[in-house]
Scaffold this active site. Sequence first.
Site, short mmCIF file in Angstrom:
data_model
loop_
_atom_site.label_atom_id
_atom_site.label_comp_id
_atom_site.label_asym_id
_atom_site.label_seq_id
_atom_site.Cartn_x
_atom_site.Cartn_y
_atom_site.Cartn_z
N ASP A 38 -41.86 -20.94 37.45
CA ASP A 38 -41.07 -21.13 36.23
C ASP A 38 -42.00 -21.48 35.08
OD1 ASP A 38 -40.83 -24.31 35.74
OD2 ASP A 38 -40.63 -23.95 37.89
N ASP A 66 -31.45 -27.64 33.70
CA ASP A 66 -32.54 -28.58 33.99
C ASP A 66 -32.10 -29.95 33.49
OD1 ASP A 66 -34.84 -30.10 34.06
OD2 ASP A 66 -36.08 -28.69 32.93
N GLU A 124 -32.82 -33.96 34.01
CA GLU A 124 -33.84 -34.83 34.60
C GLU A 124 -34.17 -35.96 33.63
OE1 GLU A 124 -37.96 -33.35 34.13
OE2 GLU A 124 -37.04 -31.34 34.00
#
Length: 276
Positions: A74, A163, A165
């Site tokens: 990625d 994503d 986090e």
Amino acid sequence: MSIRSGAPRPTSRVSVVAITAVLLTTTAPARAETVLPAGSADHYAGSQIARHEGPGDTSMSVTPSSQDVVEGIDVSSHQGDVDWPLHWEEGKRFSYVKASEGTGYLNPSFAQQYNGSYDVGMIRGAYHFALPDRSDGATQADYFVDNGGGWSADGRTLPGALDVEYNPYGSTCYELSAEEMVEWITSFSDTYLARTGRRPVIYTSTNWWNQCTGRLGDLSGTNPMWVAKYSEEVGALPHPWEVHTIWQYSSTPLDQNTFNGSYDRLVSLSTGAPSV
């Protein structure tokens, strides 16, 4: 996204949810010109998860059986123009490319990265870096889909990834309660489903997820898990997932991932067909 390290992993079956095909373009759409803001997470040359949990032993290498896993990477604007033919020659067969962050940032390298990975033969998808304290989940899902985060049933496009986090700008959980965080993630997921016909993959770490969601809610039956864990084994998964779909295991020389299954199962994830 993340900087990490790791090694061999266990083999387990991947749960892929059947969906309604929604055909979108297979190339990166035209996007508004966006200057990288000084506050963007892409200015942090490293992983928020690695910063908080440690990058692991970067000397470790992974030599998986091609029958058990598929290798991928990625990337974000931090990598700039990517040498996709090189990564293809190294055996990488899928990629995720950062498209957006919050509602005020677009990856300026997105077109080269997203189209370039497709052009060499990879199955690729886009991901969105969540900023849950800036706007609601539905708004950010719309921003993501409108700026490269869509999906196509062409067998070459992975469902978009969320994503979620550690906060690079403030408190770990974005000053949201566990209930509010679960509501935010669910709103993003529901809106992405309504816009594309697919549930997003969720990228996170076990420690962050269990802390910031309080182990509340259950998306394990609908959203594939992409877990960041930099060690010899994938280890415990975010609650309540029992199987991971993608494991981010290394940061050398950039984010490295394995798909938990055969290439045919990776194709099934991209098309939305039930796995067999």
